[in-house]
Each structure stands twice: as C-alpha cells, then as structure tokens.
Design a protein around this motif. Sequence first.
Motif, short mmCIF file in Angstrom:
data_model
loop_
_atom_site.label_atom_id
_atom_site.label_comp_id
_atom_site.label_asym_id
_atom_site.label_seq_id
_atom_site.Cartn_x
_atom_site.Cartn_y
_atom_site.Cartn_z
N HIS A 3 -2.99 12.78 16.88
CA HIS A 3 -4.10 13.47 16.22
C HIS A 3 -3.95 13.39 14.72
O HIS A 3 -2.86 13.51 14.23
N GLU A 38 -9.30 -8.13 6.23
CA GLU A 38 -9.50 -9.56 5.99
C GLU A 38 -10.14 -10.14 7.24
O GLU A 38 -9.59 -10.00 8.34
N VAL A 53 -2.48 2.48 4.70
CA VAL A 53 -1.53 2.72 3.63
C VAL A 53 -0.14 2.31 4.07
O VAL A 53 0.63 1.74 3.32
N LYS A 54 0.18 2.56 5.33
CA LYS A 54 1.57 2.36 5.73
C LYS A 54 1.88 1.04 6.39
O LYS A 54 3.04 0.68 6.49
N ALA A 55 0.88 0.30 6.86
CA ALA A 55 1.21 -0.90 7.62
C ALA A 55 0.08 -1.91 7.62
O ALA A 55 -1.09 -1.57 7.43
N ALA A 56 0.42 -3.17 7.89
CA ALA A 56 -0.55 -4.24 8.08
C ALA A 56 -0.50 -4.66 9.53
O ALA A 56 0.57 -4.79 10.10
N SER A 57 -1.67 -4.89 10.13
CA SER A 57 -1.72 -5.25 11.55
C SER A 57 -2.70 -6.39 11.77
O SER A 57 -3.71 -6.50 11.07
N GLU A 81 8.24 3.66 8.40
CA GLU A 81 8.41 3.98 9.81
C GLU A 81 8.37 2.76 10.71
O GLU A 81 8.64 2.85 11.88
N GLY A 98 -3.89 12.97 6.73
CA GLY A 98 -4.06 11.57 6.36
C GLY A 98 -3.37 11.33 5.03
O GLY A 98 -3.40 12.19 4.14
N ILE A 99 -2.80 10.14 4.89
CA ILE A 99 -1.95 9.88 3.72
C ILE A 99 -2.75 9.96 2.43
O ILE A 99 -2.29 10.55 1.44
N LEU A 100 -3.96 9.40 2.41
CA LEU A 100 -4.73 9.40 1.16
C LEU A 100 -5.09 10.82 0.74
O LEU A 100 -4.93 11.21 -0.42
N GLN A 101 -5.58 11.59 1.70
CA GLN A 101 -5.98 12.97 1.41
C GLN A 101 -4.77 13.78 0.92
O GLN A 101 -4.88 14.57 -0.04
N ARG A 104 4.21 -5.70 0.28
CA ARG A 104 5.12 -4.78 0.96
C ARG A 104 6.58 -5.22 0.82
O ARG A 104 6.86 -6.36 0.48
N ARG A 147 1.55 14.10 12.68
CA ARG A 147 2.13 13.05 13.52
C ARG A 147 3.60 12.96 13.15
O ARG A 147 3.95 12.74 11.99
N ALA A 168 3.01 -2.85 13.35
CA ALA A 168 3.28 -2.43 11.99
C ALA A 168 4.39 -3.25 11.37
O ALA A 168 5.39 -3.54 12.02
N GLY A 190 -4.23 -7.81 0.75
CA GLY A 190 -3.49 -6.72 1.36
C GLY A 190 -2.38 -6.28 0.43
O GLY A 190 -2.12 -6.91 -0.60
N ALA A 191 -1.73 -5.20 0.78
CA ALA A 191 -0.67 -4.65 -0.07
C ALA A 191 0.53 -5.59 -0.10
O ALA A 191 0.82 -6.29 0.85
N GLN A 229 2.42 12.17 8.56
CA GLN A 229 1.16 12.58 7.96
C GLN A 229 0.58 13.76 8.73
O GLN A 229 0.91 13.99 9.89
N GLY A 286 4.88 -2.36 7.98
CA GLY A 286 5.06 -1.59 6.76
C GLY A 286 6.31 -0.74 6.84
O GLY A 286 7.04 -0.82 7.80
N ARG A 287 6.52 0.05 5.84
CA ARG A 287 7.65 0.96 5.82
C ARG A 287 7.13 2.35 5.48
O ARG A 287 6.06 2.44 4.94
N TYR A 321 -7.75 -1.95 3.64
CA TYR A 321 -7.99 -3.37 3.40
C TYR A 321 -8.28 -4.07 4.71
O TYR A 321 -7.70 -3.74 5.75
N GLU A 357 -5.32 -3.31 7.25
CA GLU A 357 -4.18 -2.62 6.65
C GLU A 357 -4.49 -1.16 6.42
O GLU A 357 -5.58 -0.81 5.96
N MET A 383 -0.96 0.13 -1.68
CA MET A 383 -2.23 0.37 -2.34
C MET A 383 -2.09 1.74 -2.99
O MET A 383 -1.91 2.72 -2.30
N ASP A 428 -5.36 5.94 7.40
CA ASP A 428 -6.35 5.55 6.39
C ASP A 428 -6.35 4.04 6.17
O ASP A 428 -5.36 3.49 5.71
#
Lengths: 130, 394
Positions: A130, A42, A62-66, B9, B50-53, B321, B35, B4, B318-319, B47, B6-7, A40, A60, B341, A37
Amino acid sequence: MASPADLKYTRTHEWVRLDGEVATIGITDRAQTELGDITYLELPEIGSSLESAKPFGIVESVKAASDVYAPLDGEVIERNEDVILAPDLINSSPYEQAWLLRLRLTDSAQAESLLDAAAYDDFAGDAAPH
Amino acid sequence: MIEAEGRPEAAMTEPSADALRETPLAERHRALGARLIPFAGWLMPVQYAGILQEHHAVRNAAGLFDLGHMGQVEIAGDDALSFLQWATSNDVSRLAPGDAQYALLTNPAGGVVDDIIIYRYPDDDLQRYMVVVNASNRTKDVDWLRGQRAERSDLRVAVNDISDRIGMIAIQGPRAEWIVQPLTATELPALEPFHWTRSEVAGFEAMVARTGYTGEDGFEFYTPIEQIGGLWDGLVAAGRDDGLAPIGLGARDTLRLEARMPLYGNELGDDIGPLEAGLGWAVALEKGDFVGREPIARMKTSGPPRRTVGFRLVERSGAARHGYPVSVGGCEVGHVTSGAMSPTLGQNIGLALVERDAAGIGKPLTVSVRGRPVTAEQVKTPFYRRLHAAPPSG
C-alpha cells in the motif's frame, strides 16, 4: 482491488486492451504501486516491431529502473506522447490516461495466452503493498 | 517488469523475514501505511505516502525519521580522547562538552571503515563520547574499535555498543524547530548546528542534537529505547498542523544526495580514501598520528588519483545510478557512486568517482545509462543548499 475485467494481463504486469487487430498496452495498477513515483519512461518509435516477452521499454521510479515487456508480437502504430512527458500519469491513471503503445498485432490468436483479470489477480495475489 | 536495479533496496528485495529486526516503531509505520523493506538486517520503512511527496515535505515543512537501525557506541574512560584521536580522522580535542563532529574511521591503508558522528556528552566531567555509526557497519565498527583498543592497550578506555538500549529519531525541515519548541523548555534557537543538549521533550528525557542527513535544519533525538514510541507520538501530534510527515529510506537517500552527503558503500568504502571522496575537511592531519594517517598524508602531497565530482545529465534520460560507468572520449574514467532524479531540481543528478584528470567543472563526462551514452555536465555541489534557517511563517 480487482483489476479491470475488460482487459487482459501478463505475468510481468502489463495490461492489454484488445480491439480486433489492434492492442493497447500499459502497466498494471499493481505494478505502478510496486514501483512508486514514476519519473521517467522510454518507449520505442512508431514502426518498431515488438516481440512477445521481450523488453520494449524502460520505466523508472525514484528508486529503480525496470524493463517493460511486450505482451504480444506486433508493430507500434501509436505512442502516448503525453505519458512520456508526464510519466507520473502511470501512477494516477494506469488504465486510462497512461496507456503506453498501440500495436498492430502479428497474430491476434496469440492473445489467448494472456491472463484474464481473475487469473491475473490470483497470480499477483492480494499482497500488493500500500 | 519490477526488476529493480536501483539502490538501496534492490539488492535486498526478498526478505528472509525471520532474521530481520524491527525497531519499536515498526507497528506505527505499518499503521501509517509504510512499505517495509529489509535494510542492513532491519525491516525499515522505505516509503509511506511516496518518495517524492516525502522529499518535498522535508524541504518545505518537516519530516520524521525512525533511525532505530543506526548504531551507537559509547567511548568512555580517562583516555577516551586519546583513543578517539588515534581511532578517528578528525581532531576530537576540538570538542567541548555538548559538541558534535563528523569524522571517519580510516583503515591502515587510508581507506574508510565508516563515517561517523562523535558527540561529546554535554554535562559530564569524565571523558565520555557517543559515536553514531551506520546500521550496515555496526558490527564491523564495533569490532574495529575493539581491535584498536586492543592495539592501544596503553590507553584506559571502554568501548560499549549501546545501540540496543538507545532509540534514535530525527525531525528535519524548515519547520522542525517550530514543531519541537513547544515540547521542550530548552531554548532551541540557542542550540547551534553540531551541538547537543540534555532536555525533556514531550515529557521524555532525551539528548537533542542539531544534526541530520538531509541538508535541512533539524534535530536528532536519542533516548532510552523504551521511550522512543512516546517521543515519536509526541512529535507526530505536535507536527500535525504543520505538515510533519513520516519519511522513509527512499526520500532519505534523495535528500542526502541533493545535499551531497556521502553514503557508505557508495561514496565511501574500504578502498576509497577520504580525499578521493572529497572529505579532506574531516581529516586532521596536523593532530598527530592516527590509523591511516601516513597514506592519507602521502596522498595529500601527491594529489588524490581520483576525485568525486557532481554532475547533472543534460539529455533526457533515465537516472544515473550507482555503478554506471563514466567515460571521457570513449575511455572509461570511473563510475557513478550515487545518482537520482532530484525531486527538488527536477533533473538527473549524481556523484561520480573519476580519474583526477577528468575532474573539473566544465570538463565533459559521459555516463552510460543502461548501456546508452548520456552527456553529463560537471556542476558545483551541494546540488541543493537551503537559503537559511528561516523562522516558519506559521
């Protein structure tokens, strides 16, 4: 799922739609699936110069920024404000509604270095999560 | 892209698959489209849909979690209570049979070895407790508890790692009770938060605890590992018409952050004290001596040098982190311990460990988000609090 045949691709998972001197760019379906998902985005201002293989923006989830990398050299002539406001368009419509930028290319011959759909799918493999 | 940072993973993207363990539910996760990623030596779902759902499913209906990676340690013997009073931070003497308690394992310097939940067995005259520990700390905790047992050779107590025999799953969300009640004869409304009971659920003997890590009402189930698949299937079937969704580690992290529940390695660590983490309520200095008591008591007198504060970013960004620097007036005063977020609030929220003078609602903070200074506002926590355990409408 096969990537659209009318686009070109990078090994860093960006797509390019070529139209003469102008290129529309975005990120691939495989990339958005991998990121999850997207919350964000930029992007650089209109008028910015992009250099091939250098990061120009941030996406970005939820879990990571790239980083997102420029597929080609060029100047930003248009920016998709809709996708900045609603970055989840990248998840729902990566090749249509979620184009990111339009570039005026410095050297359109550079595009020959991009992958075609078959080569990209081959590179990315069919192990897309998936 | 796909670099990535983020955390949880990010640090573990490339599986060294042969060394990873799977829970008995792994095939079910695959069939549900999960996944799976390496996490603390396990291959776990990050997930499904999806994380939001998934996050919204837990806040609005209910979610099902495979927690088979978590560790369980049984502490039993005539002196089990005295041992736990020595080895953990909270006052274990307050636990009646069937009670549960949040506590910390603190080290001699007053830092934190792990955060745990201690369950006193509901129907046992012996002094017998189950300690549930984080997956990432299981080996460390078991070694540490055995080390304490060796140190306290005056106490008659056994420390048994029973993790491999116990399956653990959780159901969390406003409809959790509604979904589980038809599966058990136990009157669930009578089971209060931080209590547990022995019960038959969907035909399987289980320990049912009203505990969790999401900020929602719900239950955690412990059952012999051979039964965990059957129990999972029974819950999935029971929740089908109530929006019960399987939930991965991604949403588990955003859910716990909104509820301001600490994550070991982020808010807690060997060099972060309970008072700095805002967990003084889980430390019972008055109960008598325990490992780490003296430095914690000293810090209580002098005031913790750092505090954990909640913030939200007030600029589009951005978030924030884990690890991002936090500053005031250009001077670095600490770092972000967790940030995301917030799916419920639609804002960037986070927790930061900062020098005490910088802490306080109304005081300014700046978070460096990928090198860009972003203005933050300190806010009350938890970021999200459920209104009440409302009975579901149907």
